[in-house]
Design a protein around this motif. Structure first.
Motif, PDB file in Angstrom:
ATOM      1  N   LYS C 103       8.918  -1.579  -3.058  1.00 33.16           N
ATOM      2  CA  LYS C 103       7.470  -1.498  -2.920  1.00 33.16           C
ATOM      3  C   LYS C 103       6.784  -2.379  -3.942  1.00 33.16           C
ATOM      4  O   LYS C 103       7.387  -2.831  -4.924  1.00 33.16           O
ATOM      5  N   ALA C 105       2.664  -2.974  -5.798  1.00 32.38           N
ATOM      6  CA  ALA C 105       1.335  -2.383  -5.949  1.00 32.38           C
ATOM      7  C   ALA C 105       0.260  -3.337  -5.441  1.00 32.38           C
ATOM      8  O   ALA C 105       0.360  -4.546  -5.607  1.00 32.38           O
ATOM      9  N   ARG C 108      -6.721  -2.039  -4.322  1.00 36.09           N
ATOM     10  CA  ARG C 108      -7.570  -2.001  -3.131  1.00 36.09           C
ATOM     11  C   ARG C 108      -9.047  -2.121  -3.498  1.00 36.09           C
ATOM     12  O   ARG C 108      -9.856  -1.244  -3.241  1.00 36.09           O
ATOM     13  N   GLY C 180       4.976   2.245  -9.964  1.00 34.89           N
ATOM     14  CA  GLY C 180       3.862   3.149  -9.693  1.00 34.89           C
ATOM     15  C   GLY C 180       3.140   3.665 -10.925  1.00 34.89           C
ATOM     16  O   GLY C 180       2.261   4.510 -10.806  1.00 34.89           O
ATOM     17  N   ALA C 183      -0.559   2.996 -10.530  1.00 31.89           N
ATOM     18  CA  ALA C 183      -1.238   3.843  -9.551  1.00 31.89           C
ATOM     19  C   ALA C 183      -1.575   5.191 -10.166  1.00 31.89           C
ATOM     20  O   ALA C 183      -2.635   5.757  -9.929  1.00 31.89           O
ATOM     21  N   GLY C 189      -7.755   6.069  -8.144  1.00 36.68           N
ATOM     22  CA  GLY C 189      -6.738   5.967  -7.104  1.00 36.68           C
ATOM     23  C   GLY C 189      -6.874   4.731  -6.247  1.00 36.68           C
ATOM     24  O   GLY C 189      -6.662   4.766  -5.036  1.00 36.68           O
ATOM     25  N   GLU C 192      -2.442   1.172  -4.612  1.00 32.65           N
ATOM     26  CA  GLU C 192      -1.547   1.796  -3.645  1.00 32.65           C
ATOM     27  C   GLU C 192      -0.229   1.065  -3.679  1.00 32.65           C
ATOM     28  O   GLU C 192      -0.168  -0.145  -3.890  1.00 32.65           O
ATOM     29  N   ILE C 194       2.782  -0.222  -1.573  1.00 34.77           N
ATOM     30  CA  ILE C 194       3.146  -0.444  -0.178  1.00 34.77           C
ATOM     31  C   ILE C 194       4.439  -1.245  -0.144  1.00 34.77           C
ATOM     32  O   ILE C 194       4.772  -1.939  -1.103  1.00 34.77           O
ATOM     33  N   VAL C 204      -3.558  -5.676   4.202  1.00 35.55           N
ATOM     34  CA  VAL C 204      -4.050  -4.474   3.529  1.00 35.55           C
ATOM     35  C   VAL C 204      -5.572  -4.405   3.597  1.00 35.55           C
ATOM     36  O   VAL C 204      -6.245  -5.441   3.547  1.00 35.55           O
ATOM     37  N   ASN C 208     -11.750   0.854  -1.153  1.00 34.28           N
ATOM     38  CA  ASN C 208     -11.488   2.278  -1.340  1.00 34.28           C
ATOM     39  C   ASN C 208     -12.777   3.070  -1.143  1.00 34.28           C
ATOM     40  O   ASN C 208     -12.875   4.230  -1.495  1.00 34.28           O
ATOM     41  N   HIS C 248      -7.478   2.355   7.056  1.00 36.92           N
ATOM     42  CA  HIS C 248      -6.222   2.245   6.331  1.00 36.92           C
ATOM     43  C   HIS C 248      -5.145   1.721   7.267  1.00 36.92           C
ATOM     44  O   HIS C 248      -5.037   2.167   8.399  1.00 36.92           O
ATOM     45  N   ASP C 250      -1.308   1.356   8.202  1.00 31.62           N
ATOM     46  CA  ASP C 250       0.017   1.921   7.957  1.00 31.62           C
ATOM     47  C   ASP C 250       1.029   0.770   7.937  1.00 31.62           C
ATOM     48  O   ASP C 250       1.274   0.135   8.958  1.00 31.62           O
TER      49      ASP C 250
END
Lengths: 448, 332, 337
Positions: C103, C105, C108, C180, C183, C189, C192, C194, C204, C208, C248, C250
């Motif tokens: 993943k 970061a 956003r 993470g 995050a 927050g 994210e 991903i 993306v 937010n 958002h 996925d």
């Protein structure tokens, strides 16, 4: 002269508006009623766009036991129910009312005659608490804790005395002072109502001795009430803190949380709350207005205004000679614990005890220097904590240590940061630590 | 409103206190003693003090600028000046300039800047400098001019009260103590010694000034002086070879140490309870070193030893929390 | 001779007594530790980043050994070490590593100074968490990046930094291990984690903001207003969902068609690490038909600058001359602000 025993500071008083009589502020064109005017669950709006409301019409009902209903302070039409910037500097649910005329609900007694407790023998403790609850009264000193909750002691705990907070230890603010000078009789009736509600026969009104006129007047008037004692107190910040006031007046110290004032037998209410209780119980008037001090060194005409809730702050400043050109910071509340506002469109709420305008020079913080470990914060802390240590461990995210050092006892009075010769932002860091540690504690409790 | 509004967390006002105010306040409290030292030791005092202050400030500036490469140097906050004065006060008035400069370098360089500058040093910088000189140049550091000898290098030297006291204990001869100056002379400062060690009464006045101005609290000076008076009183009563409490209190660096060196913010405990423990321990150590140690003076060592214990004292001495009494009662 | 003998005897006796004491102590206070913990520890990166949720690498190692008893390592993942390290760990414990997609970061928020003006000035400790306690912070957006760099302080790999010009945190994908920490450190927050995606490509929603459309428009020029246009263009894959006024994507469902990026009238959706579009294939009619005005804000946003190579880091300052023109506009604005 009595005062609390641990720590304390003495900021320059700057009570610019002391002695200026209470003026009624003009009605706003549009009033905004935040549904978050108290601690606890937010109120739930019960009106919708287009509804016609009068002064005293219910706008939002209480969202739980620890909550309070919200009433319209103006008459007119609901223009929308939407988010609005409020005194917490965030956008939250609110009711907007466009003002038309000034029509009041008929149930409200608008006559100025004083109603004494003896005139209303029908009132018993339960009725009083119920009326207070219905009127949406919250702590008027700034904490905005729903008033009726404090008047219902948890089972097994018994109130022994009522303490009325007329200390007004925040610099600049004079709203309680002016209220005492003009509404002494009503306040005393309000105090008797509180005493009846919690069935005690002793009440103390704590007043700092920088208000000799108020002390004298209240002592004069209190002669008719043998159960109420006026206690002059030495000027010391944060005497208006609930725990400090109890210590100062009856010499008992409330233990660390989860203990509350009732644990030592005291019920503390603000003097403004006592007045609001009088109006709610005797005059049937819900909490729709309050006294607010609009002040600041550059403000042309610092005054105490009786303003309707929901009035935007910009209008209150206009009433006092307009916003000064050198404005650097606008504070809702006093300079020690108030909140800096990001806009003047924010409406006043139940907890707005003052509006302080600071010029840019006063507003800016001095750059911090290294801690010289002078221990002045330790001797200033009214809770007996070590602010230098708490700030340090909080800035390093050492939450376990912070909890061990009793960070949750902090009352966020700001004495440490006020006194620090190195201008360190102690309270900023301590606040971060406190809120995080409280979150951790809540999480732990939830797991159990 | 031309500019953007400022937003910050409360409190929005400040007492107006600052590091400068405190540091210069201490300097001001030292002025009476400084004037006295100029009066008693004349040119020598002036040379020693000036060299010490200037070199302390210079080293602070130079180290911050060239070694630590800081953008902002802290010479204006008064702490280096204070270190300079205190270091000068700890030297005899006939000390050569080069030794003073070495002392300043050790005080500021080793004692303070190595740890990161103001607020970070575990030991009092002036004392670090002094003890370094005392160990490195024992001869120069312990030949004190007699009071009133106003020349610089070729001042007339003589035995100090402390040396007499030590000699009395070592020889067991009480008559040696007869050569001690009278109590009044001791208080006013008509006796030999380092610059700042002479006039006890003026140092006390300075100390009172600091307590009144709330620069320091009474706990440390009172506990040190009280302990020393008590212990030396007991010793004197047990055996007159040990000097009387007043002479002990007024001699050597005791007053200077108790009022100005031990009370140094950075290196002393934070909580009154801890400050009293610290003060009592310094007092006891001083009496022990003075009477049974190798050196006639024990104040600087006692303070340095307790400086090392300060973090420990801070860990174990907590202020009394609000409501604590009741919490304890409830447990019972 | 005698002296030497005495010295030897004394030292010998002292040594012997000490040895006995040490021996007894080691027996008395011995704590048995699974030797596999040490073995697992050795293959871990020893960054002690805490991204796994355990206190450091040794904590993670003991968690792995404990999990091995139940027979599965599926709940555990060492992000900085990646698949290779997890396979090694599994090998030591005699298990099979479950495949975990690496993943990365993403921040956003694109609310740079020029698209999201700082209306007030925060005067206090430079910490996002503390600025967040004031309520709104410096801008009008309650959800956007505060720019004080708590994430940068939390990152042990130097992979995230606040760009002083835009006051937005930016991730250096080549350094990001996906642990993470950032995050967790962000009070709003915004960051994210991903999946890195094929060839590091991903699409993306870089916003937010959960406010309603009208308010979100006022607060920031590149905010997601929850209009749902992206949801509509993605009806084939159903990768985009609309939360509280916020879209958002996925990443597991996204097919990287980049239609949503074109459809977004606010320029809030960004495709990372795609090759620059050829002018021929640019779906000009769609863009102009859908929102003729939309192009201006998209072009203005500095993030609209497209990297020239297929696999490029999310470079804060693009160097291609073509791109420079586009970036100039905001830069001018900034000096004007």
């Amino acid at each position: 002269m009595k005062t609390f025993r641990i720590g304390g500071v003495h900021p320059a008083e700057n009570k610019l508006s002391a002695g200026s009589p209470i003026r009624e502020a003009a009605l706003p064109k549009q009033a905004i009623f935040s549904m978050f005017q108290h601690i606890g669950a937010p109120a739930k709006p019960v009106v919708k766009k287009g509804d016609v409301v009068k002064v005293g019409t219910l706008l939002g009902e209480a969202g739980g036991f620890v909550s309070a209903p919200i009433y319209s302070s103006v008459s007119g039409k609901v223009s929308k129910v939407d988010v609005a910037l409020d005194a917490s500097d965030t956008r939250r649910m609110a009711v907007y009312v466009d003002v038309e005329g000034d029509e009041w609900e008929e149930s409200i007694d608008r006559t100025p005659d004083l109603v004494r407790l003896e005139d209303r023998p029908d009132l018993d403790a339960q009725t009083i608490v119920e009326k207070i609850k219905q009127a949406g009264i919250v702590g008027m000193g700034g904490a905005t804790f729903p008033c009726h909750v404090k008047l219902c002691p948890p089972p097994g705990q018994k109130a022994e005395c009522v303490i009325i907070n007329a200390v007004e230890c925040e610099p600049y603010l004079t709203s309680d002072h002016s209220l005492m000078l003009e509404k002494a009789d009503e306040i005393l009736v309000g105090v008797s109502l509180i005493m009846k509600a919690v069935s005690v026969d002793r009440a103390y009104i704590g007043i700092e001795n920088n208000k000799p006129d108020a002390i004298k007047l209240m002592q004069e008037k209190a002669k008719a009430y043998p159960q109420i004692e006026i206690v002059p107190l030495k000027v010391q910040y944060p005497q208006g803190g609930e725990k400090q006031l109890i210590d100062a007046v009856i010499g008992r110290q409330v233990p660390a949380p989860p203990a509350i004032p009732i644990s030592v037998g005291a019920v503390v209410q603000n003097v403004g709350t006592a007045f609001a209780i009088y109006e709610a119980v005797m005059k049937n008037k819900p909490l729709i207005s309050r006294i607010i001090t609009v002040t600041g060194k550059s403000v042309k005409n610092p005054s105490n205004l009786l303003a309707r809730l929901g009035t935007p702050f910009s209008q209150l400043i206009e009433e006092c000679g307009g916003l000064p050109a050198d404005t650097g910071k606008i504070i809702g509340g006093g300079p020690m614990m108030g909140k800096a506002l990001i806009s003047l469109d924010i409406p006043m709420t139940k907890g707005s005890s003052g509006l302080l305008i600071m010029n840019e020079k006063e507003a800016r913080r001095t750059a911090p220097e290294p801690c010289i470990r002078c221990a002045k914060c330790v001797s200033a802390c009214p809770m007996g904590l070590e602010p230098y240590l708490l700030a340090k461990i909080s800035s390093q995210y050492m939450w376990e240590e912070a909890e061990k050092e009793d960070i949750v006892s902090c009352i966020e009075c700001g004495s440490c940061a006020f006194t620090c010769p190195s201008h360190r932002p102690l309270l900023d860091n301590i606040r971060l630590g406190k809120s995080t540690v409280m979150g951790i504690i809540r999480e732990r409790a939830a797991k159990k | 409103m031309s500019n953007r509004l400022i937003v910050s967390l409360s409190p929005h006002v400040h007492s107006g206190d600052s590091i400068q105010k405190n540091m210069y306040g201490v300097c001001l409290a030292l002025v009476p003693a400084l004037v006295a030292s100029l009066y008693f030791f004349g040119l020598g005092a002036a040379v020693v003090l000036l060299t010490s202050i200037v070199s302390c400030v210079f080293f602070e500036w130079a180290i911050a600028k060239f070694i630590l490469r800081r953008e902002r140097t802290t010479i204006m906050d008064g702490s280096a000046i204070l270190t300079g004065i205190l270091l000068g006060f700890n030297m005899p008035s006939n000390l050569p300039v080069w030794i003073i400069i070495i002392g300043a370098l050790v005080a500021i360089g080793v004692g303070k800047m190595t740890f990161g500058g103001l607020g970070q040093n575990p030991f009092n910088p002036a004392l670090v400098g002094r003890v370094f000189l005392l160990i490195s140049f024992p001869a120069q550091m312990t030949t004190w001019p007699v009071s009133g000898s106003v020349e610089y290098l070729d001042a007339q030297t003589g035995a100090t009260p402390l040396a007499l006291m030590k000699w009395a204990i070592q020889s067991g001869d009480v008559s040696v103590l007869k050569d001690l100056p009278s109590s009044v002379d001791m208080l006013v400062g008509v006796h030999g010694g380092s610059l700042g060690e002479v006039s006890a009464i003026l140092l006390l006045i300075g100390c009172l000034f600091m307590i009144v101005r709330k620069i320091i609290t009474w706990h440390i000076p009172v506990s040190i002086l009280g302990t020393v008076a008590l212990l030396s009183g007991i010793l004197h009563m047990a055996n007159p070879v040990y000097a009387d409490p007043i002479s002990v209190l007024c001699s050597g660096g005791l007053m200077l140490g108790a009022c100005f060196m031990a009370t140094d913010y950075v290196t002393s405990p934070m909580v009154p309870k801890g400050q009293i423990i610290y003060g009592v321990a310094i007092g006891a150590l001083t009496v022990v070193i003075r009477n049974w140690g190798a050196y006639p003076e024990g104040m600087s060592f006692a303070i340095l030893i307790m400086n090392a214990f300060t973090p420990l004292i801070n860990t174990y001495c907590k202020p009394r929390r609000f409501g604590e009494v009741i919490r304890k009662e409830a447990k019972k | 001779m005698n002296v030497i003998l005495i010295a030897v005897i004394v030292l010998g006796v002292v040594g012997l007594v000490s040895a006995v004491v040490l021996f007894l102590a080691s027996k008395k206070f011995a704590v048995w530790e699974d030797p596999r913990i040490q073995q697992v520890s050795e293959v871990l990166p020893q960054a002690n980043c805490g991204g796994c949720g355990y206190p450091g690498c040794s904590g993670f190692a003991s968690a792995c050994v404990k999990a091995a008893e139940s027979g599965s390592l599926s709940d555990l993942n060492c992000a900085p070490g990646g698949q290779a390290v997890m396979e090694q760990v599994a090998g030591i414990l005699g298990l099979k590593a479950s495949a975990a997609a690496p993943k990365v970061a993403v921040v956003r928020c694109q609310g740079t100074c020029d698209v999201r003006p700082h209306g007030v000035e925060f005067d206090g400790v430079h910490s996002c968490k503390i600025q967040n306690m004031t309520g709104m912070g410096e801008t009008q957006c309650l959800y956007g990046c505060l720019g004080e760099g708590d994430c940068a302080a939390a990152c042990l790999f130097g992979a995230i930094k606040v760009n002083p010009a835009t006051r937005i945190a930016e991730v250096d994908e080549s350094k990001c291990t996906g642990c993470g920490s950032c995050a967790k450190s962000c009070p709003r927050g915004i960051i994210e984690l991903i999946p890195q995606g094929p060839k590091n490509r991903k699409v993306v929603v870089l916003c937010n903001n959960k406010d309603k459309g009208a308010l979100a428009t006022k607060e920031c020029k590149v905010s997601c207003i929850g209009c749902g246009k992206c949801v509509k263009v993605c009806d084939k894959f159903e990768a985009i969902t609309l939360g509280t006024n916020l879209a958002h994507i996925d990443p597991d469902k996204c097919k990287m068609c980049r239609k949503c990026e074109e459809a977004c009238p606010r320029g809030a959706i960004k495709a990372f690490n795609f090759p620059p579009r050829k002018p021929k294939t640019e779906t000009a009619p769609v863009a102009s038909a859908a929102a003729p005005k939309a192009e201006a804000p998209v072009a203005k946003a500095p993030v609209a600058s497209k990297p020239e190579a297929p696999v490029v880091k999310e470079a804060p300052a693009p160097v291609a001359p073509v791109v420079e023109k586009k970036v100039e506009t905001p830069k001018d604005n900034e000096t004007a602000v």
